[in-house]
Each structure stands twice: as structure tokens, then as C-alpha cells.
Design an enzyme around this catalytic site. Sequence first.
Site, PDB file in Angstrom:
ATOM      1  N   LYS A  44       0.173  -1.109   0.241  1.00 49.32           N
ATOM      2  CA  LYS A  44       0.069   0.104   0.171  1.00 49.32           C
ATOM      3  C   LYS A  44       0.888   1.356  -0.023  1.00 49.32           C
ATOM      4  CE  LYS A  44      -3.023  -1.125  -0.638  1.00 49.32           C
ATOM      5  NZ  LYS A  44      -3.975  -2.150  -1.749  1.00 49.32           N
ATOM      6  N   ASN A  48       2.598  -0.379  -7.015  1.00 47.96           N
ATOM      7  CA  ASN A  48       1.416  -0.210  -8.792  1.00 47.96           C
ATOM      8  C   ASN A  48       1.786   0.788  -9.313  1.00 47.96           C
ATOM      9  OD1 ASN A  48      -0.525  -2.624  -9.092  1.00 47.96           O
ATOM     10  ND2 ASN A  48      -0.181  -2.797  -7.036  1.00 47.96           N
ATOM     11  N   HIS A  99       7.064  -7.342  -1.368  1.00 47.34           N
ATOM     12  CA  HIS A  99       7.115  -6.980  -0.696  1.00 47.34           C
ATOM     13  C   HIS A  99       7.687  -7.108   0.310  1.00 47.34           C
ATOM     14  CE1 HIS A  99       3.177  -4.635  -2.465  1.00 47.34           C
ATOM     15  NE2 HIS A  99       2.946  -5.604  -2.650  1.00 47.34           N
ATOM     16  N   SER A 129      -4.855   3.265   3.621  1.00 50.41           N
ATOM     17  CA  SER A 129      -5.266   2.495   1.915  1.00 50.41           C
ATOM     18  C   SER A 129      -5.188   1.349   2.727  1.00 50.41           C
ATOM     19  CB  SER A 129      -3.611   2.548   1.144  1.00 50.41           C
ATOM     20  OG  SER A 129      -4.222   2.078   0.210  1.00 50.41           O
ATOM     21  N   TYR A 184       6.695   7.861  -1.394  1.00 49.74           N
ATOM     22  CA  TYR A 184       5.177   8.153  -2.981  1.00 49.74           C
ATOM     23  C   TYR A 184       5.100  10.049  -2.806  1.00 49.74           C
ATOM     24  CZ  TYR A 184       0.159   7.635  -3.350  1.00 49.74           C
ATOM     25  OH  TYR A 184      -1.090   7.665  -3.878  1.00 49.74           O
ATOM     26  N   PHE A 220      -2.373   9.608 -11.457  1.00 56.78           N
ATOM     27  CA  PHE A 220      -3.709   8.860 -11.008  1.00 56.78           C
ATOM     28  C   PHE A 220      -4.571   8.368 -12.034  1.00 56.78           C
ATOM     29  CE2 PHE A 220      -7.492   8.876  -8.493  1.00 56.78           C
ATOM     30  CZ  PHE A 220      -6.848   7.205  -7.567  1.00 56.78           C
TER      31      PHE A 220
HETATM   32  S1  PPS Z   1      -0.364  -3.241  -3.089  1.00 57.18           S
HETATM   33  O1  PPS Z   1      -1.777  -3.820  -2.840  1.00 57.18           O
HETATM   34  O2  PPS Z   1       0.671  -3.113  -2.151  1.00 57.18           O
HETATM   35  O3  PPS Z   1      -0.043  -3.294  -3.943  1.00 57.18           O
HETATM   36  O4  PPS Z   1      -0.697  -2.028  -3.310  1.00 57.18           O
HETATM   37  P1  PPS Z   1      -0.062  -0.480  -3.759  1.00 57.18           P
HETATM   38  O5  PPS Z   1       0.207   0.352  -5.544  1.00 57.18           O
HETATM   39  O6  PPS Z   1       1.763  -0.430  -3.102  1.00 57.18           O
HETATM   40  O7  PPS Z   1      -0.657   1.117  -3.255  1.00 57.18           O
HETATM   41  C1  PPS Z   1      -1.801   1.500  -3.319  1.00 57.18           C
HETATM   42  C2  PPS Z   1      -2.310   2.956  -3.243  1.00 57.18           C
HETATM   43  O8  PPS Z   1      -1.384   3.653  -4.564  1.00 57.18           O
HETATM   44  C3  PPS Z   1      -2.322   4.295  -4.825  1.00 57.18           C
HETATM   45  N1  PPS Z   1      -1.580   4.559  -6.365  1.00 57.18           N
HETATM   46  C4  PPS Z   1      -2.041   5.558  -6.814  1.00 57.18           C
HETATM   47  N2  PPS Z   1      -1.725   6.988  -6.150  1.00 57.18           N
HETATM   48  C5  PPS Z   1      -1.072   8.529  -6.658  1.00 57.18           C
HETATM   49  N3  PPS Z   1      -0.968   8.023  -8.196  1.00 57.18           N
HETATM   50  C6  PPS Z   1      -0.776   6.698  -8.758  1.00 57.18           C
HETATM   51  N4  PPS Z   1      -0.795   6.666 -10.105  1.00 57.18           N
HETATM   52  C7  PPS Z   1      -1.663   5.464  -8.438  1.00 57.18           C
HETATM   53  N5  PPS Z   1      -1.051   4.528  -8.708  1.00 57.18           N
HETATM   54  C8  PPS Z   1      -1.859   3.942  -7.859  1.00 57.18           C
HETATM   55  C9  PPS Z   1      -3.541   3.653  -4.957  1.00 57.18           C
HETATM   56  O9  PPS Z   1      -4.777   4.368  -5.095  1.00 57.18           O
HETATM   57  C10 PPS Z   1      -3.818   2.718  -3.529  1.00 57.18           C
HETATM   58  O10 PPS Z   1      -3.845   4.094  -2.015  1.00 57.18           O
HETATM   59  P2  PPS Z   1      -4.992   4.673  -1.471  1.00 57.18           P
HETATM   60  O11 PPS Z   1      -4.829   5.607  -0.340  1.00 57.18           O
HETATM   61  O12 PPS Z   1      -5.726   3.713  -1.449  1.00 57.18           O
HETATM   62  O13 PPS Z   1      -5.894   5.269  -2.279  1.00 57.18           O
END
Ligand code: PPS
Length: 287
Positions: A44, A48, A99, A129, A184, A220
Site C-alpha cells: 500500500k 503499482n 514486498h 489504504s 510516495y 492517477f
Molecule cells: S499493493 O496492494 O500493496 O500493491 O498496493 P500499492 O500499489 O502499493 O498501493 C496502492 C495505493 O497506491 C495508490 N496509487 C496511486 N496514487 C497516486 N497516483 C497513482 N498513479 C497511483 N497508483 C496507485 C492507490 O490509489 C492506493 O492508495 P489509496 O490511498 O488507497 O488511494
Amino acid sequence: MSFDDFTCKGVQFRAKVHSEDRLKFVENEFEVYDDDVYNVTYPKSGTNWMIEILNLIKHDGDPTISQTVPIYERSPCIEVTQAADQVDKLTRPRIISSHLPYNFFPKSFSTSKAKIIYTMRNPKDVIVSFFFFRKMYCYHKVNGDFQKSVDVFLEGNGGYGSWFNHLKGWMQMKDDSRFFFITYEELLKDHRGSVIRLCKFLGKNLTDAQIDSVVKHSSFNTMKDNKMSNLTEMPFDMLDQTKGSFLRKGVSGDWKNYFTVAQSEYFDRVYREKMKDLNMSFYCEQE
Ligand code: PPS
């Protein structure tokens, strides 16, 4: 701890997607190539997002792969049992996610020239998250309210173990030239500048237009609209899309909407105590 969790070297893993055999194979037998790039995070924290950025950089800003190959196949998680075949099929330079805590990472990395990018996120936002992700993630339902999520996090009882140990473990590499640390929050504040820094670290010379394309296609909103990146193609019995969105908000400081003052003060006390031996301060702490 849910019924299908197991513990390895004191860290919790999920039997649905992890196995002791795979963990042992990854640590002791997995062959790291010199041109590999590892995208390492505590869950989280932007895994991605970084997958999207790194794949776009690999392809000089061309979004074709991002638009045609599911994100979890572009950079599979090395430790996930079901992803083993996908890792084997990657084209080089491989971009591999993980991870895993530091002491689970492939031993063959130590003698390689491979690179690691470690993304950290404000842990309070990680908790939020996670809280929403657990509602839709069918393999590991943590029943309970937000307080339960805070407790699980601070006790280090969730998947992949303690956030504090994860960060401290990986920070042992902070002065290694093969290691790139980013938050992040830095990505959010200066997306383009972060992409340029990543290109430099990876030895990639992209034109301004190619960098613009990386930024555009890893934003995003673009990722949320891209069914190859928004995880809506995941099996429904794994990720129930009626219970939320994987790309939920994508902001920093959302924790302020969920933590009570008391929870935040308690978190800060535990955080200070657990981090005091690290003697480092982090950009995301200001958010
Ligand atoms: S996981 O399940 O561990 O692989 O999740 P992970 O990808 O590490 O984290 C998911 C959060 O990253 C946010 N996210 C983004 N934020 C900003 N910009 C972009 N492009 C983007 N892509 C993924 C995603 O929305 C999750 O955060 P939250 O706070 O839940 O929105």
C-alpha cells in the site's frame, strides 16, 4: 491472524498467495540478473504506481504495453506463488516487484549489479489504504473497525510483518549505489522530477516528450481509467470490485480524515519509540 496465515522467520504470510517453498526458493535459489530492477515496497505504499512508471521508462514512454498487459504481469511480485511463471516470462531488463523484508530477499543480489527502488509512504496513509483494501480483498478479511487496523499495523501482525522492521531492514542499503529511495509523497509533489531522477538512476536517456508521456500515462486518472492498470480484471473472488476501488484516492494526508486525535497521538508516540534507533527523518513525516 486469519486461518490461512503462516509465519516464516517471524513474519506473517498468506497461504493463499505465499508458500514456504517459494519463499525459500526466492531467498536461496532465485537468480538475480545484473540488469534486473526491483520495485520494493511495504504493501500500500505505491507499488503499482512505480510499476507503471518503471515500465513506461523501460519502453521510452510508449504506453502500448501498459494498455495491453495487466499490471501484475508486467512486474509480478517475486514472492507470490502464482506469479512464479510470470517472473520466468519477463523480458529483460526485468522489472520485478516485491514486498519482502530485507532478510528474505534473494541472496544472489549481493554479488549482482541489479538495482533496487524502494518506495516509502507515510505509514498513517498506508493504514488507511489497507483499511479500505481489506474490504475488497477476499483472501484476507480482517474483521474490525479502523482501530483494529491501527492495532494490527503497530503490532506488526499484518501480512509481511512490521512496517518498522521493513523500513529499518531496507535502510541498511541506503548508501549502496544500487539502491534508490523515494517516497510516495515526493512522487505526488513532483511527479515529473521524480521520473527524471529515476531515469538518471536507471541510466535511461529519455527526451522531454518521452518523459511527458511517462508522467501522463502513470497519472492517477489515466491508471484508474486503464483496465490493464486498475486491477478490475482480477478474479472477482479475489478482489470484489463492488466493495471499493484499488485506485481509491491516490492522495497524501488522507489519514487526517480517519484518525482521531487520540489515535494519531498514540501512533506518533509508538512511531517515535520504534524509529529512534534509525536516526533518520523522512519527507513523508511532514504530510
Ligand atoms: S499493493 O496492494 O500493496 O500493491 O498496493 P500499492 O500499489 O502499493 O498501493 C496502492 C495505493 O497506491 C495508490 N496509487 C496511486 N496514487 C497516486 N497516483 C497513482 N498513479 C497511483 N497508483 C496507485 C492507490 O490509489 C492506493 O492508495 P489509496 O490511498 O488507497 O488511494
